[in-house]
Design a protein around this motif. Structure first.
Motif, mmCIF file in Angstrom:
data_model
loop_
_atom_site.group_PDB
_atom_site.id
_atom_site.type_symbol
_atom_site.label_atom_id
_atom_site.label_comp_id
_atom_site.label_asym_id
_atom_site.label_seq_id
_atom_site.Cartn_x
_atom_site.Cartn_y
_atom_site.Cartn_z
ATOM 1 N N VAL A 468 0.863 -1.190 0.000
ATOM 2 C CA VAL A 468 0.000 0.000 0.000
ATOM 3 C C VAL A 468 0.891 1.228 0.000
ATOM 4 C CG1 VAL A 468 -1.587 1.390 1.391
ATOM 5 C CG2 VAL A 468 -2.082 -1.005 0.955
ATOM 6 N N SER A 469 0.655 2.085 -0.993
ATOM 7 C CA SER A 469 1.442 3.310 -1.136
ATOM 8 C C SER A 469 0.675 4.452 -0.476
ATOM 9 C CB SER A 469 1.645 3.579 -2.629
ATOM 10 O OG SER A 469 2.127 4.873 -2.837
ATOM 11 N N ILE A 470 1.302 5.096 0.504
ATOM 12 C CA ILE A 470 0.625 6.183 1.228
ATOM 13 C C ILE A 470 1.246 7.512 0.801
ATOM 14 C CG2 ILE A 470 -0.089 7.006 3.504
ATOM 15 C CD1 ILE A 470 0.414 4.330 4.691
ATOM 16 N N GLY A 517 -5.646 9.762 8.836
ATOM 17 C CA GLY A 517 -4.211 9.987 8.985
ATOM 18 C C GLY A 517 -3.402 8.797 8.487
ATOM 19 N N ALA A 518 -2.124 9.041 8.233
ATOM 20 C CA ALA A 518 -1.248 7.970 7.742
ATOM 21 C C ALA A 518 -1.132 6.861 8.784
ATOM 22 C CB ALA A 518 0.133 8.536 7.424
ATOM 23 N N TYR A 519 -1.091 7.234 10.058
ATOM 24 C CA TYR A 519 -0.976 6.245 11.135
ATOM 25 C C TYR A 519 -2.207 5.330 11.129
ATOM 26 C CZ TYR A 519 -0.855 4.547 16.003
ATOM 27 O OH TYR A 519 -0.858 3.770 17.132
ATOM 28 N N GLU A 520 -3.385 5.948 11.078
ATOM 29 C CA GLU A 520 -4.631 5.170 11.108
ATOM 30 C C GLU A 520 -4.718 4.287 9.855
ATOM 31 O OE1 GLU A 520 -4.487 8.495 11.736
ATOM 32 O OE2 GLU A 520 -4.851 8.404 13.895
ATOM 33 N N LEU A 521 -4.336 4.868 8.711
ATOM 34 C CA LEU A 521 -4.405 4.110 7.461
ATOM 35 C C LEU A 521 -3.479 2.893 7.520
ATOM 36 C CD1 LEU A 521 -5.502 4.296 4.401
ATOM 37 C CD2 LEU A 521 -3.162 4.921 3.892
ATOM 38 N N ALA A 522 -2.251 3.109 7.999
ATOM 39 C CA ALA A 522 -1.267 2.017 8.013
ATOM 40 C C ALA A 522 -1.783 0.842 8.839
ATOM 41 C CB ALA A 522 0.054 2.528 8.568
ATOM 42 N N LYS A 523 -2.362 1.148 9.995
ATOM 43 C CA LYS A 523 -2.835 0.065 10.869
ATOM 44 C C LYS A 523 -3.998 -0.695 10.220
ATOM 45 C CE LYS A 523 -2.393 0.386 15.448
ATOM 46 N NZ LYS A 523 -1.091 -0.202 15.748
ATOM 47 N N VAL A 524 -4.882 0.063 9.577
ATOM 48 C CA VAL A 524 -6.046 -0.599 8.963
ATOM 49 C C VAL A 524 -5.625 -1.436 7.750
ATOM 50 C CG1 VAL A 524 -8.193 -0.186 7.702
ATOM 51 C CG2 VAL A 524 -7.743 1.042 9.821
ATOM 52 N N VAL A 525 -4.741 -0.901 6.919
ATOM 53 C CA VAL A 525 -4.401 -1.678 5.708
ATOM 54 C C VAL A 525 -3.628 -2.942 6.072
ATOM 55 C CG1 VAL A 525 -4.560 0.258 4.101
ATOM 56 C CG2 VAL A 525 -2.313 -0.330 5.108
ATOM 57 N N ILE A 533 4.311 -1.508 3.298
ATOM 58 C CA ILE A 533 3.848 -0.130 3.121
ATOM 59 C C ILE A 533 4.937 0.687 2.446
ATOM 60 C CG2 ILE A 533 3.363 2.013 4.399
ATOM 61 C CD1 ILE A 533 1.673 0.268 6.293
ATOM 62 N N LEU A 534 4.553 1.363 1.367
ATOM 63 C CA LEU A 534 5.459 2.323 0.727
ATOM 64 C C LEU A 534 5.057 3.694 1.256
ATOM 65 C CD1 LEU A 534 7.356 3.667 -1.295
ATOM 66 C CD2 LEU A 534 5.715 3.180 -3.103
ATOM 67 N N LEU A 535 5.913 4.268 2.072
ATOM 68 C CA LEU A 535 5.550 5.490 2.793
ATOM 69 C C LEU A 535 6.207 6.712 2.158
ATOM 70 C CD1 LEU A 535 4.046 6.668 5.182
ATOM 71 C CD2 LEU A 535 6.016 6.130 6.621
ATOM 72 N N ILE A 552 8.333 8.324 9.387
ATOM 73 C CA ILE A 552 8.722 6.935 9.122
ATOM 74 C C ILE A 552 8.826 6.159 10.437
ATOM 75 C CG2 ILE A 552 10.549 5.470 8.149
ATOM 76 C CD1 ILE A 552 10.940 8.035 6.208
ATOM 77 N N LYS A 553 9.305 6.829 11.465
ATOM 78 C CA LYS A 553 9.375 6.175 12.782
ATOM 79 C C LYS A 553 7.952 5.880 13.285
ATOM 80 C CE LYS A 553 11.326 6.612 17.397
ATOM 81 N NZ LYS A 553 10.888 5.246 17.618
ATOM 82 N N LEU A 554 7.082 6.875 13.154
ATOM 83 C CA LEU A 554 5.700 6.703 13.610
ATOM 84 C C LEU A 554 5.064 5.467 12.971
ATOM 85 C CD1 LEU A 554 3.196 8.121 15.070
ATOM 86 C CD2 LEU A 554 2.677 9.080 12.809
ATOM 87 N N ILE A 555 5.204 5.355 11.668
ATOM 88 C CA ILE A 555 4.509 4.264 10.963
ATOM 89 C C ILE A 555 5.235 2.932 11.146
ATOM 90 C CG2 ILE A 555 3.649 3.474 8.707
ATOM 91 C CD1 ILE A 555 2.281 6.041 9.858
#
Ligand code: 1PR
Length: 616
Positions: A468-470, A517-525, A533-535, A552-555
């Protein structure tokens, strides 16, 4: 699910084997248990060991198998006009993309004969089985087509065999993948899932080192160099199977990386995606007599390497040519009167160059795929086909993966779009906008429909094949309670002195901000089936000032799948910084490679100097 190369649905062979017409849900049993659905433990089958692979290379197919086969004297010398030895038989049961294996075999100068009936297995001189898809589906097809029986006979008779990825796992007694499900039962042991609880990201994706346990001949050129793995399940070495295990790899635990007994070989890694080292594995299997001249190139592989990825943003320019372009914060047009699309080269040429330069992976992003139907964009498919003929590292392609109805009212599912990409040579596909919509829907309904592109594609091809590309943009706020999304405290205050920021996801190439948010998206995907994940980061894209380490650290701390850091690389130090300060598994760059400012080899030399393991 295994192997990315493990990917698309149909192939020439699939037409005869008709994978899709077979039920994928039925319980699979090995040869002895065809009429019994329960999993039984049983002693491994007795095998005949004839000779070393070296001495078997000239074994002719009439020595073995059905006497009604076409093994006339002339067939022994020639098959379809090719001298015996230059033809290899490929077992492609139609469940995935074996294009990469085909390309590698052809690149090495061999012709391919596809297995269409079990008899073709029995008549093979040299058989390659790149197992693809899920364990249960694969066993289902093999059993129902009679291939399982033929494979067992072929292997029991110590005929030259090379299994790849799932082609290794299926030799074992059973697998826990959607199971337990019985395998061919030739090697003692159960194939189980990697454990992500101990901090190791699953799938195991990337270049890892082998510990050679015994002479295996086909691995002789590897030395201390990395090979490419992509899988979530693995077989474990034990006392019961130690006579088979020729090498192990460590990823949390030691797992079986290859087996060898007599002329029977199988590897968990992908030789067809392991660059020159991988090609040498295939070459040694295809022609055991070719061995011996070369000393293994010395490397320093000891563990999973950090990956350096070259990314090519591709689109059609105003003249209608497909070009590699590159934006500044996603704006790819030159700041001139003509305002033309920036043209940085030809996609196939550049990808080939990056492969030679040592890129661990190449990504193509069809950046206007969100508005143009990608299957209408045939040049993109051709780019993939041509690139995959000469590039033997993983290829990812993204852009426009979603359901689509064309001008004639013909509906294409996202799965069909992805399948076409896989068939054309992609090992992974990357989903941008459509993953955002799927995550929003899931957050709203708390229900997995199974209908999103992400869920459908990962179900069929395995989550290791779905990136998944964010595309997030930093939004400053005064305090963490100002928004419902995860915020970070920013090291440098925002334009109005804000001390916090959240990362807003966007769609359509950064054109539209969404309420997630990117954080919420990453966890759901991750939950919906993404394997990686391509961040990206719109603020940093093309700026050359370094990756957004906070993002990048957050995700990378939030998910247990691999994260690729992207956007902003301008110097070799940016790569070491992102690897030292975050849990990114890979770092991707575009502009500095296209403009030849920093060669890939300089990045790797710098990382090695800093003590960060990379593939050389
Ligand atoms: O939404 O599923 O059709 O996918 C579209 C894909 O195209 C997404 O992966 C999205 O990131 C990408 N994309 C769309 N528009 C652009 C654009 O640039 N206008 N490119 C775009 C995104 C970002 C990176 C870039 C890095 C490194 N490009 O891929 O390569 O930022 O660049 P740098 O090293 O030069 O800083 P969908």
């Amino acid at each position: 699910m295994e192997g990315v190369a493990c990917a698309s649905f149909t192939s020439s062979a699939s037409k005869s084997l008709s994978f899709s017409s077979l039920s994928q849900s039925s319980v699979i049993t090995p040869r002895q248990n065809y009429h019994n659905n329960t999993l039984k433990s049983k002693s491994p089958r007795k095998l005949v060991i004839r000779a070393s692979s070296g001495s078997s290379s000239g074994t002719s197919f009439h020595e073995f198998g059905d006497s009604s086969s076409s093994s006339s004297p002339s067939a022994i010398l020639r098959k379809n006009g090719f001298l015996l030895g230059s033809v290899v038989t490929l077992l492609d049961y139609g469940a995935g993309n074996v294009r990469s294996v085909r390309n590698a075999i052809r690149y090495l100068g061999y012709e391919i004969e596809d297995v269409r009936t079990p008899k073709d297995i029995l008549n093979a001189d040299r058989l390659i089985f790149p197992g693809v898809g899920a364990f249960a589906s694969a066993m289902d097809v093999l059993t129902k087509t009679g291939m399982a029986e033929a494979l067992c006979t072929y292997i029991e008779n110590d005929r030259p065999f090379l299994g790849i990825c799932l082609g290794l796992q299926l030799l074992f007694e059973s697998s826990e993948e959607n199971g337990p499900v019985n395998g061919l039962g030739l090697i003692p042991g159960v194939v189980g899932r990697f454990n992500s609880l101990n901090g190791f990201r699953v799938p195991h994706i990337g270049w890892n080192a082998l510990q050679i346990a015994k002479d295996s001949e086909i691995l002789d050129d590897i030395g201390d160099r990395h090979v490419y793995f992509v899988h979530s399940y693995r077989a474990m070495p034990s006392n019961d199977n130690k006579e088979w295990v020729s090498s192990t790899c460590n990823y949390g635990d030691d797992f079986v990386a290859s087996i060898r007994r007599g002329n029977v070989h199988a590897v968990q890694f992908h030789p067809e995606k392991s660059g020159d080292v991988g090609l040498s594995v295939l070459r040694r299997f295809l022609n055991p007599k070719s061995q011996g001249s070369k000393k293994p190139t010395q490397g320093k592989a000891s563990k999973l390497a950090k990956r350096v990825i070259a990314c090519l943003d591709v689109r059609t320019n105003d003249k209608g040519d497909l070009v590699v372009t590159k934006g500044d914060q996603y704006d790819v047009r030159e700041q001139t009167k003509e305002n033309e699309v920036r043209n940085l080269g030809k996609p196939v040429e550049l990808a080939g160059q990056y492969y030679k330069d040592g890129a661990d992976e190449v990504s193509f992003l069809n950046i206007t795929g969100f508005r143009d139907f990608p299957l209408g964009d045939l040049p993109m498919l051709q780019v993939l086909r041509h690139t995959s003929e000469n590039v033997f590292v993983p290829l990812t392609v993204g852009g426009g993966i979603r359901d689509f109805t064309d001008a004639n009212g013909r509906y294409y599912s996202s799965l069909e779009v992805a399948s076409e990409y896989f068939r054309s040579g992609a090992d992974k596909i990357s989903i941008g906008s459509d993953a955002v919509y799927a995550a929003e829907e899931y957050i709203k309904t708390k229900e997995k429909t199974g209908k999103s592109s992400l869920e459908q594609i990962s179900k069929v091809y395995g989550n290791q094949a779905v990136v998944v590309s964010i595309d997030p943009r930093r939004v400053y706020v005064q305090g963490p309670n100002d928004v419902q999304f995860k915020t970070i405290r920013v090291p440098k205050p925002g334009p109005n002195g804000e001390e916090y920021a959240w990362y807003q996801c966007t769609v359509n190439g950064g054109r539209e901000g969404r309420s997630i948010g990117a954080y919420e998206l990453a966890k759901v995907v991750e939950e919906l089936g993404a394997g990686e994940i391509l961040l990206n980061c719109i603020d940093c894209d093309g700026q050359g000032k370094g990756f957004d380490v906070d993002l990048i650290k957050l995700i990378s701390d939030a998910v247990s799948i691999p994260v690729i850091a992207s956007s902003g690389a301008g110097a070799v130090e940016h790569f070491s910084e992102v690897f030292m300060k975050t849990n990114a598994s890979a770092a991707l760059a575009a502009g500095i490679f296209h403009r030849k400012e920093v060669p890939i080899q300089s990045v790797k030399a710098h990382l090695l100097k800093e003590g960060i393991e990379v593939r050389i």
